[in-house]
Write an enzyme that holds these catalytic residues in place. Structure first.
Site, PDB file in Angstrom:
ATOM      1  N   HIS C 243       0.826  -1.221   0.000  1.00 35.27           N
ATOM      2  CA  HIS C 243       0.000   0.000   0.000  1.00 35.27           C
ATOM      3  C   HIS C 243       0.856   1.265   0.000  1.00 35.27           C
ATOM      4  CE1 HIS C 243      -0.419  -0.285   4.701  1.00 35.27           C
ATOM      5  NE2 HIS C 243       0.796  -0.576   4.312  1.00 35.27           N
ATOM      6  N   ASN C 244       0.326   2.266  -0.648  1.00 38.13           N
ATOM      7  CA  ASN C 244       0.910   3.615  -0.687  1.00 38.13           C
ATOM      8  C   ASN C 244       2.192   3.698  -1.522  1.00 38.13           C
ATOM      9  OD1 ASN C 244      -1.073   4.028   1.371  1.00 38.13           O
ATOM     10  ND2 ASN C 244       0.419   3.455   2.911  1.00 38.13           N
TER      11      ASN C 244
END
Lengths: 331, 331, 331
Positions: C243-244
């Protein structure tokens, strides 16, 4: 994708007259019939209603002899129409729970599988025989739950998850897309001709409560007994848990971690991404394994931070690596 | 999900009168018609039966002029009803083989795909055109077999396996859930602007007999020719076999092993978990590669045990690692 | 799997008389009705046609009082039959686009989802609400597109790809089988009792144009904002993007590469198979990471070639490894 007259007749052990394809989605009292419904006649006192009843299918006793032509598209004759209508109600209820919209469907075993209240099962999901799903679960489309699988309450199973037969998933778990639980453990016996004979994997996988399992992660069924993931464990994407492994409570492992067969992992461990642990060993609770490292022997002391391959104390590894690097910089 | 009058009429090149949605699941002789069946009239000697026949659909010659109203819900007119009923029997037989229960369905190509005797195809499985599946296979639900795929006898394919077009799987193989065979090899040509142009991957994957492939493993199709997995190979979960690779007989690889493109692996090799082999090399038969290790060049001598990255003799690696570790322990 | 009278009545907010199960696949003018079609009566001038019209379903105004019995199997009454027939045409068109053959089906949201011209959607594919798919895409069978997903033009999505809600895929992308986009990022907050609390992952995944993603690769949704794969990136099989993460233009990564959370990768990087990059760092454009190596800190200088764990200059690594190996060869 509704219940057809043929399906109902077969399920009830009755005989069918008329159109086998007419489908129903509800039960209506015989005095209040409607197209798309099934109505039953048990009490002769109500017989006069049947001659005007608009329901699509009638359920009657085998002994019933109509005095006028019946308007239903199909008539199912059973031994005891009163008892049979209770079964029909059960089938429709089971059917309804799996079908929140008129467009979709999933595979049904209305008699052998149980789905708890508030649970939604998505379209194109396959539910085998003797499956039990608890309350308030969200089973997305395109999931496979093999025969005998059980799922607790409040669990979320995303599209494409495959759970082989007889595996157990606890409550409040989250299983991400395309995770596979219960595929055969990797066990083969070498034969004298150099080929391998498959060792049957007859156990299962048990996932306790509050476990999250990432996308495309695989957890194999045990040879005998269970591969066990204890409560609160969090497993990231693309991890592999081999057969007969046991992972202790609240252990967390980042993506691409692999644990080989028959290894026992303690509680509250943390494993970095792409780390690995060989088979047939025991790793103490509270062990931290750095990313891209691999444990190759028993870890007896709790709370160590390990790195490298074979994994050693991470400070030792990093100091050694500094000298290793310095060696490389000399020309 | 049965054969509808419209589907039959279209498939037979006939014209349809009546309800296009009436479905049939069997053929009945015209003297013995029943709801849910299709009956045909070819010999005028039997014409009188058609006026009382209870079958749902009639198949008649284009030239047939009924003398009384027909009771069927749909009538299909064709040039030669006798020849056409043989096609209908074939369609129903193909349909039946794919549908062991009345509830399910899978994608059908009754004319172009062949399914052997004793083979079960699960629900929601997609079978493309010109697919051939041998006898006694178990194709689970939710499988994808692209156009031109062939599968031998006695092979088990678990839910979610995807086999791209024109790949070949042998007999007595086991493919675990969500394995992907035949996705495009990873081949790109750099362009002057820094972007990449895809190199078409026009080959296929060939899996010989007695191969087991683990859950979520991927085997890419070759650029040209075939990526080949020879007989008796056992591949665990989450492995990657790149395009143009050849894996020799009875080689075994544990979970998360990766083999890069165009590499040739000998027979009877054993690769540990998370091991890797670079592309465009050759690895001799009988090579053992320890877990979490990677071979980076040709291995010419048979029977070596290799470890580390780049992989070297495993005793050498471990002795070197002992000194490496000792270096780290000095402060 | 065609539009049923009940579905149409419900969708149009009308009331239904007659058979709820009769299905239609086209609209016919009332003077030219046919089985399997729906016809409407708006202009009273055409009323006489309705008494002979052969269409399966009639759509009439609520105020219409027939002078003779109607032959249709079902009649739907709405406020404005002229306006309603436009909606029916839209539904049938949406339906047709998703159904190039009479045998198949996929999940439908005719009103809330848009499918561009020339796009084919395969059978058993699930399309959620508010999904937008551009023109000339090829969405294979058994795909899952969650609510709010958007896909650009000319993109190919192979069987078993799962895209969670609200993710965006650009134009001319290729997503291989069983890839998962948008599963929850791996984020948990430790609690005092040793268990973990899930941190909601409220963002999405954005894939820009000309991206290829391999089979069984996973790209997680961000905690907030987006996990971004910029244009021209090529990702092989079994990779993990946490994620991210942000991956710059035209970066290429071989199979089994893993990138941990919140890391920023520059443009034109090349990562070898089984390589890894830790979280929360930045890697300069043009970085080459050798296979089976892992970057553990920021890479600030562009164009370096790195190897080992922690990854260092690859010549340095290999020279150091030569001495390491020589140490092991001494007895």
């Amino acid at each position: 994708m509704e219940l057809t007259s043929k399906y109902l007749a077969d399920s009830l052990g009755g005989t069918l007259e008329g159109d086998p394809d007419v489908s129903v989605n509800s039960v209506a009292r015989i005095e209040n019939g409607r197209a798309g419904a099934i109505s039953f006649l048990a009490n002769p006192k109500y017989e006069h209603f049947i001659y005007t009843c608009k329901s699509s299918v009638f359920l009657v006793n085998k002994t019933f002899v109509p005095k006028e032509p019946l308007k239903a598209k199909a008539v199912i004759r059973v031994d005891d129409s009163y008892k049979a209508i209770a079964d029909v109600l059960g089938m429709i209820e089971a059917f309804r729970k799996r079908h929140k919209s008129a467009n979709g469907w999933c595979r049904l075993h209305p008699f052998s599988s149980k789905i708890g209240k508030g649970t939604h099962v998505g379209r194109m999901t396959f539910i085998g025989k003797r499956v039990t799903i608890g309350a308030n679960c969200d089973i997305y489309p395109q999931v496979y739950l093999g025969d005998g699988v059980t799922v607790g309450d409040g669990t979320i199973i995303y599209p494409g998850v495959r759970i082989y037969h007889d595996c157990k998933v606890g409550s409040n778990c989250i299983l991400h897309s395309n995770a596979v639980l219960g595929a055969d453990g990797f066990g083969f016996a070498p034969l004298s001709d150099g080929s391998y004979e498959k060792i049957p994997q007859t156990g299962n996988v048990v996932i306790e409560d509050n476990v999250e399992i990432g996308a495309n992660t695989t957890i194999d069924r045990s040879t005998m007994g269970s591969t066990v993931i204890h409560g609160g464990v969090k497993i990231d994407n693309l991890c592999q848990i081999a057969h007969n492994v046991e992972v202790g409570k609240n252990t967390v492992m980042a993506a691409m971690t692999g644990i080989a067969g028959s290894t026992h992992i303690g509680e509250h461990c943390m494993f970095g991404g792409q780390s690995g642990i060989v088979g047939h060993i025991s790793v103490a609770s509270g062990t931290t394994l750095c990313a891209a490292s691999a444990i190759t022997g028993n870890v007896k002391k709790e709370g160590e931070i390990l790195m490298g391959y074979p994994a050693i104390d991470h400070f030792t590894y990093l100091r050694a690596y500094a000298r290793y690097k310095a060696n490389g910089e000399k020309r």
